[in-house]
Design a protein around this motif. Sequence first.
Motif: not given
Lengths: 360, 405
Positions: A66-76, A78-89
Motif C-alpha cells: 500500500e505504501l509503494e502504491y502511493k508513489d508508483a507509476s500507473a503501470d505498477e 495496476q500490478k500492486l492493486k492486484t497484489a493488495i487484493i490477493t493479500s486481502e483475500n
Amino acid sequence: MKNKEPLILAVVVFFSLATYYLVEPYAHHILHKDVESKGFVYDGSDDILEVENIISGLQKTKLEKELEYKDASADEKQKLKTAIITSENDIAIQKVRLEKKQTFFSDVARIAKIKGDAVTGEAIFATCSGCHNDAGIVMGTIPPSLDNAGVYYTKNYLIGIIKDPVMISNVDHKFSVENEHPMASVKYMVSSDEDIANVVAYMQKIAISPEKVTPKMAYENTCGRCHSVVYEKWTQLGTTEKFKHKKDTLAAEIKVLEYEDSLKVYMGKLPPDLSMYIRSRGEHFISTFIENPQSQLEGTSMPRVGVTADTADKVVEYLKNAGDTKRHEREEIGRNVMIYIVIFALFAFLWKREIWKDLH
Amino acid sequence: MAKFTKATSIKDWINQRLAIEKVEKVMGSEYWIPKNINFLWAMGMVLVITFVLLLVSGIFLLMYYQPNIDTAFYSVNYTIMRDVDFGWLWRHIHGVAASVVFLIIYIHMFTGIYYGSYKKGREMIWLSGMLLLVAFSAEAFSGYILPWGQMSYWAGMVITNLFSGGSLHADGLVEWIRGDYVPAQAFLSRFFMLHVLLIPLAILGLIGLHFAALRIPHVNNQDGEEIDFDAESKKYLDGDKKGSKVIRFANDFMSKDMMVAGIYLVFFFYLVFYNYGFAMDPVNFDPADGLKTPAHIYPEWYFLWSYEILRPFSIDIGLIAFAFAQGIFLGLPFLDRSPNAIAANRRGPAFMIWFWLMLTNMIVLTAMGKLPPEDPYSTIGYWAAILFIVQWLALPIITSYEKKV
C-alpha cells in the motif's frame, strides 16, 4: 627464564574454544529454530499462534504494498492493486481459519470438563469398530487398533480427533471439502459433547496402565503405521517375518510395497524410515516434532499424533534402541578408558619430571 | 663385504647385520633437540599419535565397510555401529580423530608461523608440511564420501562441481572426476580407493619427507637462537646436562612429548565418548538422496575458512580467490622478506599485528562459512575474505621494511 607455558596454553585453548563455540553451538542456534515443548497438552495455543503469525505476516506485506502504491507509476499501480487484493483475500481466508481453530479448541476444552461415562461409551464405541478393527482396511493408512488408545494419546487429543480429526491433527492446510480426511465422517456419527466424553472415558478405561507400555508398543502403535524402522526389522505392516520359501518372502515384501504406495498417495511422499533418526535429528527435535510437526517443518503433511509426554519419551527410547544401541556400552567403556588415560598421563608426567630433573 | 664375527648375543647378532645401535643413536639418543622449547613443539608427536589412531581404527573399519552405493550406508550404520563388537568405538575414534587432527595441524602450523620456523633453511619443512595439509584435506574429503549419507553425497556434488571452473564450463572434467554425470557407484568406488590406498601412501611418503627435512636445519627454538649443535651436544655428553643448550630426542624430549600426549589423549577420548557430535554431522545420518537437497550444505569445520573465501564472490572471482587461498600458504617462506627468524612478538608491531589478525580472521571466516549466506554473515564473510587476500598481498611489503633485530 620465566615459564610461559601456562600463558601459551591459555591462548591455544581460548582460540580453540572460540572456534568451537562459533561453529557448533552458535551456528546451530542460528541454523535451527529453537522449539520448546509445551508439555503435550494440545490446548490449541500453538495452532492459534501459528495462524496469527501468518496473518500478521500477510498484513505487513499488504501494508508495504500500500505504501509503494502511493508513489508508483500507473503501470505498477495496476500490478500492486492486484497484489493488495490477493493479500486481502489471503488475510480473509486465514481469519476464517483462525476463528475455526479458536472455536474448535474451546469446544475441546468444554468437552474435556464433562465427566464421561464409560458404560454408555462402550455402546457408542461400536461405531468406531466399523473401521478400527484390525481387519487390514486401508484408508490412506490402516486405522489403528484402539485397544490402548486411552493410554497412548492424551484426553484432549482423543476428544479432538472425534470432534474434528483435521483440526486436532493440525493438518487443515492439507484437507478440504473436496479432499476429505479419511476419518472426517466421524463428526456425524459421534457428535454430541456427552457422546464424545463417554467414548473417550471408555477408551481410557479399557487401556492398560502407562507402566505396561513398552517403547516398542509405543512406537509401533503411534508411529509405526507410516514409518518403517528397517534396523529393527519393522515395516509399516508389522515385524518382518522369516519365510522358508523365497516366494513367500517376496509376497510379504509386495504387500509392504503396495501399502507404501497407498501411503505415498495419502501423504504426498513415503514417510521416511526412522532407523537413524536419533542420530540425524536428535532427541530434542524428535520429541518437539512429535508434539507439533508444523512447528519445525511448516506445511508438512504429517499429522500431529497427540501422544502423551510419557508415550513420546518411550518413542524416543525406541529410536535410541534402533539407532544408538551401544549407548550404555559407550558410557561404561568411556569411563574405563578415561580412568586408564588419566593414569597414563600421570605416569607420563612423573617420567618427564624424573628425566628433566637433570636437565634444568 | 663387511666382516662378521661370531655373535655374542642376539642383540649383537642383529646389530652386526642391521646396525641397530647406530640407528638408535641417529634417530633417538643422539638426535639433538634444543632445550629452549615449549609444549607446542610436541604437536608433531601428537600428530603422529593421531595418525596412528586413524590408521588403526581405519583398518578395523575397512574389514566391514562396503563401498557400494546400495550397502555403504547400511554397512556403516548397521553393521559397524550395531553388529560388530566395538565397531561403534572404532568409528567414533576414526571420526573424532579425523576432525581433531586438523585442530592439531592448525595449531602446529600457526606455531610455525609465530616462531618463524619456515625460514633460514627450514623452507622444506614448511613446504612438506603444507603438502601434508593438502594430502590430509584430500584424505578427509574422500573419507567423508564413504558413509554415503546426505552430506557425503551433496558435499561430493558441490566440491567436484568446483572443477567446472565457473565460466570455463569444464563439465567434461567434472564428469571425468566423478566417472558419471552425478556422484554414483563409480564415484564412490574411486573415492574409496583414494581414501584407503593412494592418499595414505602419499601421506606416509610426505611424513618421511617432513621428518627428513628436519634433519639438517634442526628443530627451531623459542628464541630463534642459532645453536652450535656439535659443541652443545659434546657439552651434554661430557656430563654438563644443565649447561648444554640441547637435549637428546630420546628419552629427554620424548618424555615431554609423552606428557603432552597424555594430556592430549585425555581430551581426545573425552571427545570420543562424550562429545563426538561436532565430528559426525547429523545430516550425514540420513542416507544419500539425489532428489532431496539438505537445507544447509556446509563442509566440515576445518574447510570452512576456505569455503567462505569462495562463497561471497561471484563464481569466477570466488574460484580465483579460493585457489589463491589454497595455494598461498605454500609461498609463506618466500613472501616473508624479513631477515629475522624469531618469534612474532619480537619482530616489531607490523608482523605481530599481521599474525594475530590472520589467526582471528581465519576463525571469523570459519564461523561465517558455516552460518547461512544472509546478512549480516555474508557481509562479514565478504570483508573477512577481502582482508585475508589483502593481508597476504601486504606481507612481502610489511616484512621487507622489518629491521634486523
